[in-house]
Structures are given as structure tokens and as C-alpha cells.
Motif scaffolding. Structure first.
Motif, PDB file in Angstrom:
ATOM      1  N   UNK A  57       3.763  10.480   1.194  1.00 25.77           N
ATOM      2  CA  UNK A  57       4.445  11.611   0.843  1.00 25.77           C
ATOM      3  C   UNK A  57       4.189  13.249   0.587  1.00 25.77           C
ATOM      4  N   UNK A  58       3.135  13.601   0.947  1.00 28.93           N
ATOM      5  CA  UNK A  58       2.524  14.586   0.439  1.00 28.93           C
ATOM      6  C   UNK A  58       2.255  15.316   1.827  1.00 28.93           C
ATOM      7  N   UNK A  80       9.729   7.883  -5.065  1.00 29.79           N
ATOM      8  CA  UNK A  80       8.674   8.879  -5.173  1.00 29.79           C
ATOM      9  C   UNK A  80       7.923   9.333  -6.613  1.00 29.79           C
ATOM     10  N   UNK A  81       7.390   9.412  -7.028  1.00 31.21           N
ATOM     11  CA  UNK A  81       6.931  10.487  -9.055  1.00 31.21           C
ATOM     12  C   UNK A  81       5.358  10.477  -9.166  1.00 31.21           C
ATOM     13  N   UNK A 105       1.128  17.428  -8.830  1.00 30.44           N
ATOM     14  CA  UNK A 105       2.295  16.782  -9.573  1.00 30.44           C
ATOM     15  C   UNK A 105       3.588  17.991  -8.725  1.00 30.44           C
ATOM     16  N   UNK A 106       3.151  18.985  -7.585  1.00 30.46           N
ATOM     17  CA  UNK A 106       4.449  19.533  -7.322  1.00 30.46           C
ATOM     18  C   UNK A 106       4.247  18.968  -5.778  1.00 30.46           C
ATOM     19  N   UNK A 107       3.223  18.620  -5.216  1.00 26.55           N
ATOM     20  CA  UNK A 107       2.744  17.611  -4.059  1.00 26.55           C
ATOM     21  C   UNK A 107       3.709  16.744  -4.008  1.00 26.55           C
ATOM     22  N   UNK A 112       8.223  17.011  -2.073  1.00 23.27           N
ATOM     23  CA  UNK A 112       8.002  15.792  -0.975  1.00 23.27           C
ATOM     24  C   UNK A 112      10.286  15.817  -0.473  1.00 23.27           C
ATOM     25  N   UNK A 113      10.723  15.949  -1.491  1.00 22.30           N
ATOM     26  CA  UNK A 113      12.468  15.798  -1.309  1.00 22.30           C
ATOM     27  C   UNK A 113      12.517  16.876  -0.349  1.00 22.30           C
TER      28      UNK A 113
END
Ligand SMILES: NC(=O)c1ccc[n+]([C@@H]2O[C@H](COP(=O)([O-])OP(=O)(O)OC[C@H]3O[C@@H](n4cnc5c(N)ncnc54)[C@H](OP(=O)(O)O)[C@@H]3O)[C@@H](O)[C@H]2O)c1
Length: 240
Positions: A57-58, A80-81, A105-107, A112-113
Motif C-alpha cells: 500500500x506504500x 492496514x496500519x 508511519x505516514x507511508x 494509502x487511504x
């Protein structure tokens, strides 16, 4: 009302909460086709109405390429997280802040959202009641921040919340029958929270199957007038 979705996309479905949600959705919506993603974990389960995709998702390119497979989506749920991993652990103090950990953490928690909203916009628009929900965390609430610490996780979830709120405003025009939701699951017994469960009272540590059921109860009741809010698992609103 976004009840009884026919087509559901669930990302991060290999995680503790994502898998519980996936199992609950398969059981609850007996006609729904579900497309789920995993990344590093192996595929955790099989079902005749379920198709898996390995997706980082990155990667905007991977999300864009996968989105070409879809014509119509009713629900898009991002589970995801990232809280801790090879790159680092939550910061107790500003002295521990590390560029790479913050950016990771931001990626994973924030972008992704937004990318999913971008590339799945057309497919969601074909639904009569599109729903886009992403699992955030209460620690992303600025108003609710009493304990401090966990800079990167808090910031990435606060930024996710802003992305969802902003998207809900855009959707008033672009997807007027749709609903956007930020979700807080409480503390659940998963790999993500396991190193941090020591001070959690047993009654406050949820099984993901319980939370999944509560989330779906909540999501089936949301309508466009309630779009752009931050919800706890029990249906109460959390301040941004
Ligand atoms: N558990 C809690 O107490 C708690 C509390 C508040 C909020 N949350 C939030 O709830 C959500 C789910 O957490 P969880 O407890 O279920 O965590 P988890 O069991 O660690 O699952 C994390 C999920 O994220 C996926 N993921 C991580 N990096 C990815 C990437 N680069 N590309 C694609 N997928 C990626 C993992 O996929 P792979 O394993 O396949 O790589 C896995 O499916 C997260 O957003 C978390 O912040 C959890």
C-alpha cells in the motif's frame, strides 16, 4: 443506506482486525464478492467469494494498477496500519524521533487511504451507496491527546483523519450518496498492540471478532448525512 454491499474491497485483510472483519463480512453478507489484500503475511484463509491480491500500500503504482480490475465497488475498507517494526518503535520522548520511522508511519497509516480514494473513485461512484472507511486510532485525536508520546503514530493518524474529513467534503459533490468514516477499534489483541498491552485491563482488551461485528453494525447504519466523522467501535463519536 449502505446496507448489504455486493462488492467489498478490504485492504490489510491479513492483519488481526482486517481478517476478523473479512470473516465477519463473508458471514454477514452472503451474496457479497470480496477482494482482499495482504502484503508480507501469507494468505490467511480461502473462500469461494473471496479473491486475494498481494499489494504494497506504500506504492501508488501498485494501487493504480490493481484499481484497473474494478468496475463497481460498494464498500472500501482499509485496515492496514503500522505502529512498530524493523524501522522503529513508538517514541516515548521527542529525543527518540527518527525521520525514517516517522516517514514510514505516514507511508502506511496516512497516504494509502488517500491513494485508494483516488484510484477507486470511479468504481465507488458506480455504487448506489458507496462507503469508504479506514481504521484510524483514538490517539490520532488532537483534542483527546492527554498522555503524549507516540509522535509518529499519533501524527500519521491525525493526518489520516484530516484526509478523511477533507475527502468527505469533496464527496458531498462527487459522491453525494456516499459516506466516509474514520474508525477507532479500541485496543484489540493483535500483533500491532501486543507489545503494549501490559497496562490494559482485561475487559478493555477486545477480541478482533467482537470489534469487527461492532464495526459492521455501525457501518450499515451510516448515511451521507453522517459522512466525515470519527467513530469508536461502539458508535460513539470521537472529537477530531
Ligand atoms: N490493534 C489495536 O489495538 C489497534 C488500536 C487502534 C488502532 N488500530 C489500527 O487498526 C488497524 C489494524 O491494526 P491491527 O491491529 O489489525 O494490526 P496488524 O495485525 O499488525 O495488521 C496490520 C495490517 O497492515 C498490513 N500492512 C502493513 N504494512 C503494509 C504495507 N506496506 N502494504 C500493505 N499492507 C500493509 C499488514 O499486512 P501484512 O501482514 O500482510 O504485511 C496487516 O494486514 C491499523 O490501522 C491500526 O493502526 C489498531
Amino acid at each position: 443506506m449502505p446496507a448489504n454491499p455486493d462488492t467489498i474491497v478490504i485492504t490489510g485483510a491479513s492483519g488481526g482486525l482486517g481478517r476478523a472483519l473479512l470473516e465477519h463480512l463473508l458471514e454477514r453478507f452472503g451474496d457479497a464478492e470480496i477482494r482482499a489484500t495482504h502484503y508480507r503475511s501469507e494468505i490467511p484463509m480461502h473462500h469461494e467469494r473471496l479473491t486475494w491480491q498481494r499489494l504494497d500500500l506504500r506504492s501508488a503504482d501498485e494501487i493504480e494498477a490493481w484499481s484497473a480490475d474494478f468496475h463497481h465497488i460498494d464498500w472500501l475498507l482499509n485496515c492496514a496500519g503500522y505502529l512498530h517494526g524493523d524501522i522503529g518503535i513508538p517514541e516515548k520522548s521527542v529525543r527518540a524521533v527518527d525521520n525514517n520511522f516517522s516517514l514510514e508511519s505516514f507511508r502506511i497509516n496516512t497516504l494509502p487511504t488517500l491513494l485508494l480514494a483516488k484510484y477507486f473513485s470511479a468504481a465507488l461512484k458506480r455504487s448506489n451507496a458507496p462507503l469508504l472507511a479506514s481504521i484510524s486510532a483514538r490517539v490520532g485525536s488532537i483534542e483527546d491527546n492527554r498522555l503524549g508520546g507516540w509522535y509518529s503514530y499519533r501524527m500519521s493518524k491525525a493526518a489520516l483523519n484530516m484526509a478523511l474529513k477533507t475527502l468527505s467534503i469533496e464527496w458531498r459533490h462527487s459522491h453525494p450518496r456516499g459516506c466516509i468514516a474514520a474508525l477507532h477499534p479500541g485496543t484489540n489483541d493483535t500483533a500491532l498492540s501486543r507489545p503494549y498491552q501490559a497496562n490494559i485491563a482485561p475487559q478493555n482488551l477486545f477480541q478482533p471478532s467482537y470489534t469487527a461485528c461492532m464495526f459492521v453494525d455501525l457501518l450499515t447504519q451510516l448515511d451521507p448525512a453522517q459522512s466525515g466523522n470519527f467513530w469508536a467501535w461502539d458508535g460513539t463519536r470521537i472529537p477530531w
